[in-house]
Design a protein around this motif. Sequence first.
Motif, mmCIF file in Angstrom:
data_model
loop_
_atom_site.group_PDB
_atom_site.id
_atom_site.type_symbol
_atom_site.label_atom_id
_atom_site.label_comp_id
_atom_site.label_asym_id
_atom_site.label_seq_id
_atom_site.Cartn_x
_atom_site.Cartn_y
_atom_site.Cartn_z
ATOM 1 N N ALA A 84 47.816 -26.452 -42.375
ATOM 2 C CA ALA A 84 47.411 -25.093 -42.004
ATOM 3 C C ALA A 84 45.937 -25.083 -41.618
ATOM 4 N N PRO A 85 45.598 -24.346 -40.565
ATOM 5 C CA PRO A 85 44.183 -24.269 -40.173
ATOM 6 C C PRO A 85 43.360 -23.494 -41.193
ATOM 7 N N ALA A 86 42.045 -23.569 -41.080
ATOM 8 C CA ALA A 86 41.149 -22.875 -42.012
ATOM 9 C C ALA A 86 41.177 -21.364 -41.812
ATOM 10 N N HIS A 139 36.340 -10.429 -45.560
ATOM 11 C CA HIS A 139 37.361 -10.437 -44.507
ATOM 12 C C HIS A 139 36.672 -10.202 -43.170
ATOM 13 N N VAL A 140 36.718 -11.212 -42.304
ATOM 14 C CA VAL A 140 36.091 -11.116 -40.987
ATOM 15 C C VAL A 140 37.093 -11.492 -39.902
ATOM 16 N N SER A 197 36.155 -23.142 -40.941
ATOM 17 C CA SER A 197 35.757 -24.072 -42.009
ATOM 18 C C SER A 197 34.356 -23.741 -42.520
ATOM 19 N N THR A 198 33.461 -23.425 -41.609
ATOM 20 C CA THR A 198 32.103 -23.029 -41.991
ATOM 21 C C THR A 198 32.146 -21.773 -42.852
ATOM 22 N N VAL A 211 34.154 -17.070 -47.637
ATOM 23 C CA VAL A 211 34.888 -15.988 -46.980
ATOM 24 C C VAL A 211 36.369 -16.140 -47.300
ATOM 25 N N GLN A 212 36.999 -15.052 -47.708
ATOM 26 C CA GLN A 212 38.382 -15.084 -48.188
ATOM 27 C C GLN A 212 39.427 -15.022 -47.076
#
Length: 193
Positions: free
Chosen positions: A29-31, A155-156, A174-175, A181-182
Amino acid sequence: MYKRQAERCSYCALPLSDNGDCRVCAVEAPAYDHVYTPFIYAEPLNTAIIAWKFQQRLDWTRPLADAWASAWGKHPPSRPDALLPVPLHRQRLRERGYNQSMLLARHWGKRWRIPVIPGALQRRRNTGHQLGLSAAARRDNLDAAFALRGRVPDHVAVVDDVLTTGTTAAQIASTLRDAGVQRIDIWVLARVL
């Protein structure tokens, strides 16, 4: 527009024959949590995006942003606490004169009253164009290219024009994950198939 959201990979928005995850995202799964886009990167949209991005067609900002927003109706596809435009390196910004991701973020932020945090993400080095690079070359090109400046909400939504391989989105996510960041959504005009 292309397949309904339910007929795409739950992570990267790649079209599928049924619900679930694509083979790549099922393995790792991606970040980021989810990609939101109603459009595929194909004619005539790709021609419009190229002209807007590389030929100074700033008059196309509103029509492109409005078309994307209209696809979701009265409410955004997710309700992030802030929008983070994908940054350009300062040299590229000087050459182009504007950041297309910032233009989209400002338009969508104003429409849905979501704060835009310009400068939260920084491109630490001039990575060169991604156009025409393989997925592996894109990863190498963007390795450690982004940094977070300051704090951002839990949440962004990261805003960009096109998702090709997802490398930029993954590097930025990832950063952001490393900073705690959730939830990270990706909002893009179009998805390359």
